[in-house]
Design a protein around this motif. Structure first.
Motif, PDB file in Angstrom:
ATOM      1  N   SER A 140       0.796  -1.234   0.000  1.00 18.83           N
ATOM      2  CA  SER A 140       0.000   0.000   0.000  1.00 18.83           C
ATOM      3  C   SER A 140       0.825   1.279   0.000  1.00 18.83           C
ATOM      4  O   SER A 140       0.693   2.119   0.898  1.00 18.83           O
ATOM      5  CB  SER A 140      -0.924  -0.010   1.210  1.00 18.83           C
ATOM      6  N   PHE A 141       1.659   1.380  -0.995  1.00 18.04           N
ATOM      7  CA  PHE A 141       2.530   2.555  -1.142  1.00 18.04           C
ATOM      8  C   PHE A 141       2.635   2.862  -2.634  1.00 18.04           C
ATOM      9  O   PHE A 141       2.367   1.985  -3.455  1.00 18.04           O
ATOM     10  CB  PHE A 141       3.909   2.253  -0.534  1.00 18.04           C
ATOM     11  N   PRO A 142       3.025   4.095  -2.962  1.00 16.81           N
ATOM     12  CA  PRO A 142       3.079   4.433  -4.396  1.00 16.81           C
ATOM     13  C   PRO A 142       4.141   3.637  -5.133  1.00 16.81           C
ATOM     14  O   PRO A 142       5.314   3.697  -4.777  1.00 16.81           O
ATOM     15  CB  PRO A 142       3.421   5.932  -4.402  1.00 16.81           C
ATOM     16  N   THR A 157       5.423   6.301   2.238  1.00 21.77           N
ATOM     17  CA  THR A 157       4.494   7.300   2.810  1.00 21.77           C
ATOM     18  C   THR A 157       4.174   6.825   4.230  1.00 21.77           C
ATOM     19  O   THR A 157       4.785   5.862   4.708  1.00 21.77           O
ATOM     20  CB  THR A 157       3.202   7.411   1.969  1.00 21.77           C
ATOM     21  N   LYS A 158       3.216   7.469   4.882  1.00 21.48           N
ATOM     22  CA  LYS A 158       2.744   7.082   6.218  1.00 21.48           C
ATOM     23  C   LYS A 158       3.892   6.966   7.223  1.00 21.48           C
ATOM     24  O   LYS A 158       3.891   6.137   8.122  1.00 21.48           O
ATOM     25  CB  LYS A 158       1.942   5.771   6.148  1.00 21.48           C
ATOM     26  N   ASN A 193      -1.858  -2.169  -5.344  1.00 24.62           N
ATOM     27  CA  ASN A 193      -2.110  -1.201  -4.285  1.00 24.62           C
ATOM     28  C   ASN A 193      -3.356  -1.642  -3.506  1.00 24.62           C
ATOM     29  O   ASN A 193      -4.213  -2.348  -4.049  1.00 24.62           O
ATOM     30  CB  ASN A 193      -2.329   0.176  -4.942  1.00 24.62           C
ATOM     31  N   ASP A 194      -3.474  -1.196  -2.260  1.00 29.00           N
ATOM     32  CA  ASP A 194      -4.661  -1.602  -1.472  1.00 29.00           C
ATOM     33  C   ASP A 194      -5.963  -1.039  -2.046  1.00 29.00           C
ATOM     34  O   ASP A 194      -7.018  -1.651  -1.933  1.00 29.00           O
ATOM     35  CB  ASP A 194      -4.510  -1.253   0.014  1.00 29.00           C
ATOM     36  N   THR A 195      -5.884   0.129  -2.685  1.00 31.58           N
ATOM     37  CA  THR A 195      -7.111   0.677  -3.298  1.00 31.58           C
ATOM     38  C   THR A 195      -7.555  -0.245  -4.427  1.00 31.58           C
ATOM     39  O   THR A 195      -8.745  -0.532  -4.572  1.00 31.58           O
ATOM     40  CB  THR A 195      -6.861   2.087  -3.851  1.00 31.58           C
ATOM     41  N   ILE A 214      -9.226   3.753   0.088  1.00 37.30           N
ATOM     42  CA  ILE A 214      -8.865   3.412   1.459  1.00 37.30           C
ATOM     43  C   ILE A 214      -9.003   4.665   2.313  1.00 37.30           C
ATOM     44  O   ILE A 214      -8.436   5.714   1.999  1.00 37.30           O
ATOM     45  CB  ILE A 214      -7.403   2.903   1.543  1.00 37.30           C
ATOM     46  N   GLY A 218      -3.743   5.448   6.020  1.00 37.66           N
ATOM     47  CA  GLY A 218      -3.453   6.322   4.880  1.00 37.66           C
ATOM     48  C   GLY A 218      -4.721   6.583   4.099  1.00 37.66           C
ATOM     49  O   GLY A 218      -5.791   6.053   4.421  1.00 37.66           O
ATOM     50  N   HIS A 219      -4.571   7.383   3.051  1.00 35.84           N
ATOM     51  CA  HIS A 219      -5.722   7.623   2.191  1.00 35.84           C
ATOM     52  C   HIS A 219      -5.301   7.635   0.727  1.00 35.84           C
ATOM     53  O   HIS A 219      -4.269   8.211   0.373  1.00 35.84           O
ATOM     54  CB  HIS A 219      -6.402   8.954   2.506  1.00 35.84           C
ATOM     55  N   ASN A 220      -6.145   7.035  -0.100  1.00 37.18           N
ATOM     56  CA  ASN A 220      -5.858   6.995  -1.534  1.00 37.18           C
ATOM     57  C   ASN A 220      -7.079   6.421  -2.250  1.00 37.18           C
ATOM     58  O   ASN A 220      -7.892   5.737  -1.630  1.00 37.18           O
ATOM     59  CB  ASN A 220      -4.638   6.080  -1.761  1.00 37.18           C
ATOM     60  N   GLU A 240      -2.946   7.682  -6.386  1.00 40.93           N
ATOM     61  CA  GLU A 240      -2.170   8.249  -5.269  1.00 40.93           C
ATOM     62  C   GLU A 240      -2.760   9.620  -4.914  1.00 40.93           C
ATOM     63  O   GLU A 240      -2.062  10.634  -4.810  1.00 40.93           O
ATOM     64  CB  GLU A 240      -0.682   8.331  -5.599  1.00 40.93           C
ATOM     65  N   GLN A 266       1.927  14.507   0.091  1.00 38.82           N
ATOM     66  CA  GLN A 266       0.716  13.889   0.647  1.00 38.82           C
ATOM     67  C   GLN A 266      -0.187  14.914   1.361  1.00 38.82           C
ATOM     68  O   GLN A 266      -0.638  14.668   2.471  1.00 38.82           O
ATOM     69  CB  GLN A 266       1.110  12.750   1.602  1.00 38.82           C
ATOM     70  N   GLU A 269      -3.696  13.518   2.112  1.00 35.34           N
ATOM     71  CA  GLU A 269      -3.593  12.449   3.116  1.00 35.34           C
ATOM     72  C   GLU A 269      -3.383  13.023   4.520  1.00 35.34           C
ATOM     73  O   GLU A 269      -3.969  12.548   5.494  1.00 35.34           O
ATOM     74  CB  GLU A 269      -2.438  11.512   2.764  1.00 35.34           C
TER      75      GLU A 269
HETATM   76  C1  BGC Z   1      -0.127   5.323   0.064  1.00 39.58           C
HETATM   77  C2  BGC Z   1      -1.080   4.658  -0.900  1.00 39.58           C
HETATM   78  C3  BGC Z   1      -2.075   3.812  -0.147  1.00 39.58           C
HETATM   79  C4  BGC Z   1      -2.752   4.618   0.967  1.00 39.58           C
HETATM   80  C5  BGC Z   1      -3.721   3.802   1.795  1.00 39.58           C
HETATM   81  C6  BGC Z   1      -0.889   6.048   1.154  1.00 39.58           C
HETATM   82  O1  BGC Z   1      -0.001   6.553   2.107  1.00 39.58           O
HETATM   83  O2  BGC Z   1       0.712   6.242  -0.617  1.00 39.58           O
HETATM   84  O3  BGC Z   1      -0.389   3.885  -1.851  1.00 39.58           O
HETATM   85  O4  BGC Z   1      -3.036   3.323  -1.034  1.00 39.58           O
HETATM   86  O5  BGC Z   1      -1.768   5.160   1.829  1.00 39.58           O
HETATM   87  O6  BGC Z   1      -3.099   2.754   2.439  1.00 39.58           O
END
Ligand code: BGC
Length: 440
Positions: A140-142, A157-158, A193-195, A214, A218-220, A240, A266, A269
């Protein structure tokens, strides 16, 4: 004591997202999507996922890894076709654990240690080495994807900092770790990605699903681009959208951003996701205390970054007791504010609600932007699949989202459904892997 109600009114104004602003953000978001898709400058990365929606007929027993930033979950998922997915085994492990003396989130931990840890956990749920298992990996990251199983981490991120993962192919890192740990019969076939996972899980049984979001730590969001410029075919695009920056920050947002791991990045986010909402409230409250609007001192724990969590906001918002007992206990335990009057407890609860409502309304505006882009006249039905603790657990959050969508889409809102895609980010990895080994 200075005028608290006047300050609250000011805060309400700064944190409000009016119906006009919703519309404005939605249009800006749509413009940013178009630019990003064409490779023009945009705060939306618009990363192709190399995955289309499933048919619902994909089948098999698949290992799924769901790596989100707080925990890693490993699942064994049985896809039976007909849109049915069942979790047969599941384990969840924190990425840091003081008692067990490990923390894979800091710069002193290496990617190798992190992926060995994950591989070890997968080994625990794989029955025997009698056959090979396909594996889908939600990361779950870019990531810049070159194929469904080639995903390069662009940047953490996060607030994660694990060394040696940025710029690397995470599918490969996991596969190598599986082999190193004696479970080379598990084959990593897809990284998503989780989304995307959330969208796929919902689309597996409901083919009107075309947005996945999501709202958690995080948010995306991602969406199904009907004709992707790269392939002229439908493709899921990971926007993203947590990095969307066409929104005005308050001085509190700026303060949070400046002290964050990646200042400037972000922006959405940091205004909308569970990792940050508690911190935002803490920053606001410490400024009120510092300026004499609330009784107390800016000392520990009020001045400890991230000490107030989004769960604490849930606790405060859910408090309907006449004495606001739960708010008082958060004030004492998490902020060290022992002698608050009822009006100050009400103020705390109100601030938590302002910040949470703003989060939901900003997110809804981005969804409207997607709908404007893919179906401006709202001719079709759309389902937005959502997963994440903020959406599931924050009192009122789902209602705030629904209300904002009504305001921004008007009558067209009848064409849009929002649904929880429970465990979607994990099950979706299994579906993605299944589409690879049983392509449709
Ligand atoms: C990440 C995304 C991810 C989202 C939710 C963000 O920080 O960059 O890739 O989908 O968090 O987990």
């Amino acid at each position: 004591m200075a005028d608290l109600s006047g300050v609250l009114a000011g805060l309400e104004e700064q944190l409000a997202v009016s119906a006009n602003l919703l519309q404005d953000i939605a249009i800006r978001f749509q413009t940013a999507m178009t630019a990003g898709l064409l490779g023009k400058p945009s705060s939306l990365k618009m990363l192709p996922a190399f995955v289309d929606v499933p048919t619902g007929q994909e089948q098999g027993t698949v290992v799924a890894v769901d790596f989100g930033g707080t925990n890693v979950r490993v699942l064994l998922v049985e896809l039976t076709g007909e849109g049915q997915a069942q979790i047969i085994a599941r384990r969840s492990f924190p990425l840091k654990n003081k008692q067990a003396n490990y923390d894979f989130t800091t710069a002193s931990a290496s990617g190798m240690q992190l992926f060995d840890f994950i591989a070890g956990k997968i080994a625990e749920i794989i029955p025997t080495a009698d056959k090979t298992y396909p594996l889908g990996h939600t990361f779950s990251f870019p990531c810049r994807q070159y194929a469904v199983n080639e995903a390069e981490l662009i940047s953490w991120t996060k607030e994660l900092k694990t060394a040696g993962v940025e710029g690397e192919n995470v599918g490969q890192l996991l596969q190598t770790a599986l082999e190193r740990n004696g479970i080379g019969h598990v084959h990593s076939l897809a990284v998503i990605n989780d989304t995307t996972g959330t969208l796929l899980t919902s689309a597996y049984k409901d083919n009107t699903t075309d947005i996945g979001t999501i709202c958690g730590t995080g948010h995306n969001s991602c969406y199904l681009e009907p004709v992707h410029p790269l392939t002229n075919q439908p493709m899921i695009v990971n926007m993203e959208s947590g990095n969307f920056d066409q929104i005005v920050q308050t001085k509190y947002d700026i303060c949070l951003d400046q002290d964050s791991e990646k200042p400037g990045g972000q922006r959405l986010e940091k205004m909308a996701s569970g990792h940050y909402l508690g911190e935002l409230v803490r920053i606001i409250v410490s400024s009120l205390v510092a300026n004499g609007y609330m009784n107390g001192e800016v000392a520990e724990p009020l001045n400890i970054p991230y000490f107030l969590s989004t769960e604490d906001l849930s606790t405060m918002i859910a408090d309907h007791s006449s004495g606001l007992d739960a708010v008082a206990s958060v004030a004492v335990g998490r902020l060290g504010l022992n002698e608050l009057r009822t009006s100050e407890l009400v103020a705390l609860q109100t601030i938590a609600r302002f910040v949470t409502t703003r989060s939901a309304r900003l997110v809804a505006a981005t969804w409207a932007g997607v709908v404007f882009k893919i179906d401006p006249e709202l001719k079709r039905r759309h389902t937005i699949a959502v997963d994440g603790s903020l959406y599931e657990k924050m009192p009122g959050y789902a209602e705030y989202l629904a209300q904002a969508m009504k305001e921004v889409l008007g009558i067209g809102n009848n064409q849009v459904a929002i649904r929880l895609s429970k465990d979607g980010s994990g099950i979706g990895a299994a579906i993605a892997a299944a589409t690879v080994y049983s392509p449709h």
